[in-house]
Design a protein around this motif. Structure first.
Motif, PDB file in Angstrom:
ATOM      1  N   PRO B  53      17.533 -20.359  -9.977  1.00 44.33           N
ATOM      2  CA  PRO B  53      18.404 -20.751  -8.679  1.00 44.33           C
ATOM      3  C   PRO B  53      18.712 -22.213  -8.482  1.00 44.33           C
ATOM      4  N   THR B  54      19.907 -22.693  -8.365  1.00 50.86           N
ATOM      5  CA  THR B  54      20.421 -23.682  -8.103  1.00 50.86           C
ATOM      6  C   THR B  54      20.316 -23.861  -6.782  1.00 50.86           C
ATOM      7  N   SER B  55      20.785 -23.422  -6.478  1.00 50.64           N
ATOM      8  CA  SER B  55      19.835 -23.598  -4.516  1.00 50.64           C
ATOM      9  C   SER B  55      19.335 -22.647  -3.519  1.00 50.64           C
ATOM     10  N   GLY B  56      18.642 -22.141  -2.727  1.00 54.47           N
ATOM     11  CA  GLY B  56      18.322 -21.416  -1.786  1.00 54.47           C
ATOM     12  C   GLY B  56      17.079 -21.389  -2.491  1.00 54.47           C
ATOM     13  N   HIS B  57      16.197 -20.104  -1.237  1.00 51.93           N
ATOM     14  CA  HIS B  57      14.828 -20.091  -1.199  1.00 51.93           C
ATOM     15  C   HIS B  57      14.922 -18.349  -1.173  1.00 51.93           C
ATOM     16  N   ILE B  58      14.055 -18.288  -2.104  1.00 46.64           N
ATOM     17  CA  ILE B  58      13.482 -16.862  -2.375  1.00 46.64           C
ATOM     18  C   ILE B  58      11.438 -16.957  -2.005  1.00 46.64           C
ATOM     19  N   TRP B  59      11.099 -16.089  -1.097  1.00 44.71           N
ATOM     20  CA  TRP B  59      10.532 -15.181  -1.087  1.00 44.71           C
ATOM     21  C   TRP B  59       9.733 -13.768  -1.682  1.00 44.71           C
ATOM     22  N   VAL B  60       8.327 -14.341  -2.754  1.00 40.12           N
ATOM     23  CA  VAL B  60       8.271 -12.558  -2.823  1.00 40.12           C
ATOM     24  C   VAL B  60       6.836 -12.201  -2.134  1.00 40.12           C
ATOM     25  N   ASN B  61       6.397 -11.391  -1.597  1.00 41.17           N
ATOM     26  CA  ASN B  61       5.612 -11.275   0.164  1.00 41.17           C
ATOM     27  C   ASN B  61       5.289 -12.694   0.406  1.00 41.17           C
ATOM     28  N   GLU B  62       4.281 -12.978   0.721  1.00 41.23           N
ATOM     29  CA  GLU B  62       3.990 -14.631   1.390  1.00 41.23           C
ATOM     30  C   GLU B  62       4.013 -15.418   0.093  1.00 41.23           C
ATOM     31  N   ALA B  63       4.245 -15.671  -0.861  1.00 33.75           N
ATOM     32  CA  ALA B  63       5.041 -16.425  -2.044  1.00 33.75           C
ATOM     33  C   ALA B  63       6.523 -16.615  -2.355  1.00 33.75           C
ATOM     34  N   GLU B  64       6.744 -18.183  -2.214  1.00 30.61           N
ATOM     35  CA  GLU B  64       7.764 -18.692  -1.950  1.00 30.61           C
ATOM     36  C   GLU B  64       7.990 -18.916  -3.173  1.00 30.61           C
ATOM     37  N   VAL B  65       9.515 -18.025  -4.487  1.00 29.71           N
ATOM     38  CA  VAL B  65       8.795 -18.587  -5.875  1.00 29.71           C
ATOM     39  C   VAL B  65       9.898 -19.925  -6.196  1.00 29.71           C
ATOM     40  N   THR B  66      10.350 -20.031  -5.046  1.00 31.65           N
ATOM     41  CA  THR B  66      11.909 -21.129  -5.284  1.00 31.65           C
ATOM     42  C   THR B  66      10.866 -22.626  -4.426  1.00 31.65           C
ATOM     43  N   ASN B  67       9.530 -22.341  -4.693  1.00 29.04           N
ATOM     44  CA  ASN B  67       9.087 -24.279  -4.143  1.00 29.04           C
ATOM     45  C   ASN B  67       8.690 -23.985  -5.833  1.00 29.04           C
ATOM     46  N   PRO B  68       8.810 -25.224  -6.471  1.00 32.16           N
ATOM     47  CA  PRO B  68       7.523 -25.522  -7.652  1.00 32.16           C
ATOM     48  C   PRO B  68       6.023 -25.377  -7.836  1.00 32.16           C
ATOM     49  N   LYS B  69       5.985 -25.554  -6.700  1.00 33.24           N
ATOM     50  CA  LYS B  69       4.390 -25.567  -6.422  1.00 33.24           C
ATOM     51  C   LYS B  69       3.297 -24.262  -6.544  1.00 33.24           C
ATOM     52  N   VAL B  70       4.518 -22.801  -6.670  1.00 31.75           N
ATOM     53  CA  VAL B  70       4.208 -21.615  -6.639  1.00 31.75           C
ATOM     54  C   VAL B  70       3.978 -21.069  -8.495  1.00 31.75           C
ATOM     55  N   ASN B  71       2.555 -20.443  -7.679  1.00 28.71           N
ATOM     56  CA  ASN B  71       2.490 -20.194  -9.430  1.00 28.71           C
ATOM     57  C   ASN B  71       3.259 -19.233 -10.118  1.00 28.71           C
ATOM     58  N   ILE B  72       4.334 -19.186 -10.673  1.00 27.72           N
ATOM     59  CA  ILE B  72       5.561 -17.970 -10.697  1.00 27.72           C
ATOM     60  C   ILE B  72       4.508 -16.875 -11.614  1.00 27.72           C
ATOM     61  N   MET B  73       3.732 -17.303 -12.402  1.00 24.94           N
ATOM     62  CA  MET B  73       3.204 -16.951 -13.907  1.00 24.94           C
ATOM     63  C   MET B  73       2.008 -15.141 -12.355  1.00 24.94           C
ATOM     64  N   LYS B  74       1.713 -15.547 -11.392  1.00 24.84           N
ATOM     65  CA  LYS B  74       1.104 -14.565 -10.452  1.00 24.84           C
ATOM     66  C   LYS B  74       1.835 -13.810  -9.803  1.00 24.84           C
TER      67      LYS B  74
END
Ligand SMILES: Nc1ncnc2c1ncn2[C@@H]1O[C@H](COP(=O)(O)OP(=O)(O)OP(=O)(O)O)[C@@H](O)[C@H]1O
Ligand SMILES: [Mg+2]
Lengths: 219, 240
Positions: B53-74
């Motif tokens: 995404p260019t901007s905005g936020h997405i959460w899948v359950n507790e994890a914010e996938v748009t936060n670069p620190k979150v492990n997207i693989m998980k």
């Protein structure tokens, strides 16, 4: 016309022994080339700019200069820079390995890029890590695309290996040349060497076709 | 649960998603419809970050996938995806397609993965095909294998991007049946589809996208009988 193949008959075993020498150089060089080729290809398609640069420059240099120059540089040049002795065999294997690595990396890069993008997306969606995706999903499919070109490279390598003669490796070519000199039968012994090279190339071609057919059957 | 807040996506200068916000509750089934090029696929693919995404936020359950620190693989392990073009691995058998990710990503033992895989194959009605390579399957069969492959990771939610659009008409039904049976298990699902009958029957909510905007968000009964916006009215008029 003065042609007499019987004159070289006693030297035939000597020339034939060169097959082992040639095959050893080609085999080891191909392995080195393939390894370098895969690594360079991964650098080229990867995310790291530095590695990409390195791989591109490497390829450009090895493709942009004569192979025989690379061979002579490694054989005569390295001992001058570092205090080590490079045997003719080592120099030959390294020169051919480094050189074919450049060509093979281009073949593999193209093969990888030809793999359907959907395969990457499906892998990513399943959470498959990059390394495993490359190893188990992308490369096996790329291999199918690149096998014919790879076989060509291998054949080229077999023929071009004859230039190791200039640094004194006693391969098929050199032996034929020596026999020619001893018997004053250059034509006969060189023709004989030519036949050996030709047969080796034919065999490689047939092996390549068989492997290709097998891979095609598996899907 | 998937929560999406002001999601925007641009390709170069063209903005194809223009600020979309919505929440998909656990167990909800969402149908995403809209004209071609309206951004449906892009929207779906942003959820598991196949598109960034260019901007905005997405959460899948507790994890914010748009936060670069979150492990997207998980996160991707929890979100299954099914593609229009199936994207099965052609060099693997049907069973290998299904068991590869559980074994290599989750560390499931081969034996357990095969057990689970066979169970899933039975569910999608393809038990006898486990040893075949994908080229030997019909489109409908391929898509059912692809669904089984996604389910093999035991995801909490599933994304479908036009799962029946590449199929011959006679094969659409078998795939829709599988998705319907999945709906009955309480799986959270987001489905991009042109099958209006299916959307009406299965979905809890319809999201109507047009030109990168979420124009309507309503239960199917309401959306199909009395769409509020002019754009949705025009769209439905054209296709129904
Ligand atoms: N990789 C890309 N680069 C540039 N533009 C893109 C890219 N992917 C999609 N687009 C553009 O973004 C817009 C939305 O595309 P998207 O695929 O999300 O639409 P869609 O609603 O799924 O359409 P369809 O029903 O045809 O699948 C389109 O105008 C498309 O051309
Ligand atoms: Mg689409």
């Amino acid at each position: 016309m003065n042609l007499d193949f019987t004159q070289i008959v006693s030297s035939i075993p000597y020339i034939l022994q060169g097959i082992g020498v040639t095959l050893k150089i080609v085999g080891v060089a191909a392995l080195i080339g393939f390894t370098i080729g895969i690594l360079l290809a991964l650098c080229k398609i990867g995310r790291f700019k530095g590695l990409k640069w390195f791989a591109d420059i490497y390829t450009s240099i090895f493709r942009g200069t004569p192979l025989i120059l690379q061979l002579l540089l490694i054989y005569y040049g390295t001992p001058q820079l570092f205090d080590i002795k490079v045997t003719a065999y080592t120099a030959a294997v390294l020169a051919f390995g480094f050189n074919s690595g450049a060509y093979i990396s281009e073949i593999i890069r193209a093969g990888i890029l030809a793999v359907d993008k959907g395969q990457l997306e499906a892998s990513m969606a399943l959470g498959i890590p990059y390394k495993k995706m490359m190893k188990d999903i992308v490369l096996p499919q790329a291999l199918k695309n690149i096998l014919p070109a790879l076989m060509n490279e291998f054949i080229t390598l077999t023929k071009e290996s004859a230039i190791v003669t200039v640094i004194g490796v006693t391969d098929i070519m050199r032996r034929a040349y020596i026999v020619g000199g001893n018997t004053y039968r250059y034509f006969e012994s060189l023709i004989f060497a030519g036949v050996i090279y030709y047969l080796m190339v034919i065999v490689l071609t047939l092996i390549g076709k068989a492997v290709e057919r097998r891979m095609r059957r598996s899907d | 649960m998937i929560k999406i807040q002001d999601l925007r996506k641009s390709y170069g200068k063209v903005e194809v998603l223009k600020g979309i916000s919505t929440t998909i509750q656990k167990g909800e089934i969402i149908a995403i419809i809209g004209p071609s090029g309206s951004g449906k696929s892009t929207f779906l693919r942003c959820i598991n970050l196949l598109e960034t995404p260019t901007s905005g936020h997405i959460w899948v359950n507790e994890a914010e996938v748009t936060n670069p620190k979150v492990n997207i693989m998980k996160v991707r392990e929890q979100v299954g995806m099914v593609f229009q073009q199936f994207n099965l691995f052609p060099h693997m058998t049907v069973l290998e397609n299904i068991t590869y990710a559980p074994i290599m990503v989750k560390g499931t033992s081969k034996k357990d993965a095969e057990l689970h895989g066979r169970e899933l194959l039975k569910k999608v009605g393809l038990s006898e095909k486990e040893g075949e390579h994908p080229v030997r399957l019909s489109g409908g069969q391929k898509q059912r294998v692809a669904i089984a492959r996604a389910l093999a990771m035991s995801p909490e939610m599933m994304l479908f991007d036009e799962p029946t659009s590449a199929l011959d008409p006679e094969m659409v039904k078998e795939v829709l049946e599988v998705i319907k049976s999945l709906a009955l298990t309480g799986m959270t699902m987001a489905i991009v589809t042109h099958e209006m009958g299916f959307a009406r029957e299965v979905a809890d909510r319809v999201l109507f996208l047009d030109d990168g905007q979420l124009v309507e968000d309503a239960p199917p009964a309401e959306f199909f009988s009395s769409p509020k916006s002019k754009r949705a009215q025009d769209f439905l008029e054209k296709i129904l």
